[in-house]
Design a protein around this motif. Structure first.
Motif, PDB file in Angstrom:
ATOM      1  N   ALA A 129       0.986  -1.133   0.023  1.00  0.00           N
ATOM      2  CA  ALA A 129       0.038  -0.024   0.031  1.00  0.00           C
ATOM      3  C   ALA A 129       0.904   1.299   0.077  1.00  0.00           C
ATOM      4  CB  ALA A 129      -1.042   0.133   1.304  1.00  0.00           C
ATOM      5  N   ALA A 130       1.979   1.189   0.698  1.00  0.00           N
ATOM      6  CA  ALA A 130       2.965   2.386   0.975  1.00  0.00           C
ATOM      7  C   ALA A 130       3.282   2.712  -0.768  1.00  0.00           C
ATOM      8  CB  ALA A 130       3.988   2.128   1.514  1.00  0.00           C
ATOM      9  N   ILE A 131       3.625   1.619  -1.633  1.00  0.00           N
ATOM     10  CA  ILE A 131       4.189   1.838  -2.762  1.00  0.00           C
ATOM     11  C   ILE A 131       3.155   2.549  -3.616  1.00  0.00           C
ATOM     12  CG2 ILE A 131       5.141   0.928  -4.787  1.00  0.00           C
ATOM     13  CD1 ILE A 131       6.940   0.707  -2.349  1.00  0.00           C
ATOM     14  N   LEU A 136       1.479   8.139  -5.870  1.00  0.00           N
ATOM     15  CA  LEU A 136       0.713   9.369  -6.014  1.00  0.00           C
ATOM     16  C   LEU A 136       1.613  10.708  -5.673  1.00  0.00           C
ATOM     17  CD1 LEU A 136      -2.527   7.952  -4.078  1.00  0.00           C
ATOM     18  CD2 LEU A 136      -2.192   8.271  -6.410  1.00  0.00           C
ATOM     19  N   VAL A 137       2.446  10.567  -4.770  1.00  0.00           N
ATOM     20  CA  VAL A 137       3.308  11.424  -4.229  1.00  0.00           C
ATOM     21  C   VAL A 137       4.151  11.986  -5.426  1.00  0.00           C
ATOM     22  CG1 VAL A 137       5.186  12.377  -2.693  1.00  0.00           C
ATOM     23  CG2 VAL A 137       3.470  10.707  -1.844  1.00  0.00           C
ATOM     24  N   GLY A 143       4.172  14.612 -12.224  1.00  0.00           N
ATOM     25  CA  GLY A 143       3.485  14.077 -13.240  1.00  0.00           C
ATOM     26  C   GLY A 143       3.225  12.379 -13.228  1.00  0.00           C
ATOM     27  N   GLU A 144       2.614  12.065 -14.072  1.00  0.00           N
ATOM     28  CA  GLU A 144       2.130  10.547 -14.042  1.00  0.00           C
ATOM     29  C   GLU A 144       3.175   9.438 -14.377  1.00  0.00           C
ATOM     30  OE1 GLU A 144      -1.211  10.145 -16.620  1.00  0.00           O
ATOM     31  OE2 GLU A 144      -2.731  11.328 -15.125  1.00  0.00           O
ATOM     32  N   LEU A 182       2.300  13.093   0.724  1.00  0.00           N
ATOM     33  CA  LEU A 182       1.084  13.101   0.091  1.00  0.00           C
ATOM     34  C   LEU A 182       0.526  14.326   0.500  1.00  0.00           C
ATOM     35  CD1 LEU A 182      -0.496  12.648  -2.354  1.00  0.00           C
ATOM     36  CD2 LEU A 182      -1.742  10.909  -0.894  1.00  0.00           C
ATOM     37  N   ALA A 183       0.396  14.448   1.950  1.00  0.00           N
ATOM     38  CA  ALA A 183      -0.568  15.409   2.572  1.00  0.00           C
ATOM     39  C   ALA A 183       0.527  16.836   2.452  1.00  0.00           C
ATOM     40  CB  ALA A 183      -1.031  15.011   4.089  1.00  0.00           C
ATOM     41  N   ALA A 184       1.655  16.720   2.581  1.00  0.00           N
ATOM     42  CA  ALA A 184       2.490  17.869   2.543  1.00  0.00           C
ATOM     43  C   ALA A 184       2.305  18.535   1.118  1.00  0.00           C
ATOM     44  CB  ALA A 184       3.808  17.638   2.827  1.00  0.00           C
TER      45      ALA A 184
END
Length: 481
Positions: A129-131, A136-137, A143-144, A182-184
């Motif tokens: 899940a971390a990966i 996403l980060v 970019g993708e 990700l939140a940052a």
């Protein structure tokens, strides 16, 4: 939720004509499939590692603690000390480690997965899940394509998947640190109150996994004080980050304050860590900057016959005899160990900076590298070839990460969250132990930056082929202070 972005924030330094179009629905769907693919690949790598090399691996230390505490939680016995429970039949409350990883494993135990193998496989799910979050980060930063590359790097990076077979909290920590990043970056992009609360909550979860994560509150929150505009854009994000973090950790903090005789914040293990890292054996000689159990046991009274039997037992870790020697609540011997360590430091102040540098050098792989790998193999039981392959891949990721940070600064993408992770790891090592495992938060950062760096090199090659300058990433609204 109202967007509180400062009107004084400067615009990104990119040409509108050179910016690629926003991703289409098809592109987003393709990225979603890609993330699912790399996540499943990461899971396959980790499960293979567990089934091939860790299926019947004996429990010796922290893994014993987490496994049996999780089973005790599932049985309704609370956060007890599993060593005294299994060896002595005592129900002693414990806060030797923060609770989040044990709580997660307790859910698995409650559904019948009470074996070490079941807990290791559950840890593989955390690692995989971390990966997905790592992807996403990197996508938000560059970019993708960068996201998929970062996910692939994280899937195969040994310094990440090693943890998932060891049954230790680093499996959970990798996931929550990825969520913190990700939140940052969401907060840098939106400046919204909701994202500030999200960032603070993820830092709180990180604190409930490893205590040093509390440093991320100032390290990530303070840069918002240097934004342009009035006081609200400056103070509000930092305040909300701290508030949300406090709300998340408060129940555990109150439990500790009302359970133990001496005040306990997140964990009671700090004193013993300090003591095993501050004595003659770790201030000089071969173990400079590392730890030595003799630092903890040298001034102990001789073991009794019953305690020697515990030392020789194959059913419980040998150091359980130390608990038998001191049956008081664990906050008291921990405070004693901390006092002894601080006393030693005060009487060796001229040597302490050298030791701190050695610890930092060990963690970042620039001091006694071969010995550190050997210690990881022997004491940490991480495996010889995973440790060496992870070390060499680490150096490659460091080079890519330095390049990625330069590219991000040129694109005016914030690098302060990455610097915060580096600072946290460095400070943690300097004041505790130079151990590779303490770098795991930075290892998450390195695979993210590795994806950004490979993508930037890819863009440069494409630009040279087409005879024009590189196309910037699509997330151009992220602006550094």
């Amino acid at each position: 939720m109202t967007d509180t972005r400062s009107a004084a924030t400067p615009a990104p330094d990119v040409d509108a004509e050179s910016q690629p179009p926003a991703p289409s629905r098809r592109d987003r769907r393709r990225f979603a499939f890609g993330v699912v693919g790399v996540t499943l690949f990461a899971l396959a790598v980790r499960v293979t590692w567990v089934l091939v090399a860790r299926r019947n691996f004996p429990l010796k230390g922290d893994d014993y603690y987490y496994h049996w505490q999780a089973n005790a939680l599932a049985d309704g016995l609370g956060f007890l000390n599993p060593f005294s429970w299994k060896a002595l039949g005592r129900i002693d409350p414990s806060a030797a480690h923060p609770p989040l990883y044990s709580m997660y494993l307790a859910v698995i135990s409650w559904f019948g997965g009470t074996s070490p193998l079941a807990h290791r496989l559950a840890s593989c799910v955390l690692g995989a899940a971390a990966i997905g979050v790592v992807a996403l980060v990197a996508r938000r930063i560059a970019g993708e394509r960068a996201g998929i590359i970062a996910g692939l790097l994280g899937a195969v990076y040994p310094m990440l998947w090693i943890n998932d077979g060891m049954l230790i909290s680093e499996s959970m920590y990798v996931l929550v640190i990825a969520l913190v990043l990700l939140a940052a970056y969401r907060l840098w992009s939106t400046r919204s109150r909701l994202d500030a609360l999200f960032l603070g909550a993820t830092i709180g979860l990180a604190c409930l996994t490893r205590p040093e994560a509390i440093m991320l509150v100032p390290f990530i929150g303070l840069p918002f004080l240097f934004l342009g505009g009035g006081w609200r854009p400056r103070l509000l994000p930092a305040f909300l980050v701290a508030l949300a973090c406090l709300v998340v950790i408060l129940p555990w903090w109150v439990r500790n304050l009302t359970t133990f005789e001496d005040p306990v914040f997140l964990a009671t293990g700090h004193g013993s860590v300090l003591q095993i890292a501050n004595c003659d054996d770790t201030y000089h000689g071969a173990l400079l900057g590392y730890w030595d159990i003799n630092c903890l046991t040298a001034d102990r009274p001789p073991a009794t016959a019953e305690q020697r039997k515990l030392q020789r037992s194959t059913k419980v870790p040998g150091l359980v005899y130390l608990i038998a020697q001191d049956p008081r609540d664990e906050s008291i011997p921990d405070a004693t160990a901390r006092d002894k360590a601080l006393h030693y430091i005060r009487h060796h102040l001229t040597r302490a900076p050298i030791v701190a540098l050695a610890r930092v050098g060990r963690v970042w792989g620039v001091y006694r590298v071969s010995q550190e790998v050997s210690l990881d193999t022997f004491f940490e039981r991480r495996g010889k070839w995973p440790s060496w392959s992870g070390t060499w891949m680490y150096y490659g990721l460091v080079a890519l990460s330095v390049y990625a940070l330069v590219v991000m600064r040129k694109r005016r993408v914030p690098i302060s969250p990455m610097i915060a992770i580096v600072a946290m790891v460095t400070v943690t090592a300097a004041i505790s132990i130079g151990i590779t495992r303490y770098r795991v938060g930075a290892d998450v950062m390195l695979v993210v930056l590795g994806g950004v760096g490979v993508d930037a090199l890819w863009r440069r090659v494409e630009a040279r082929r087409r005879g024009r300058r590189p196309v910037p990433h699509p997330e151009g609204e992220l602006v550094a202070p």
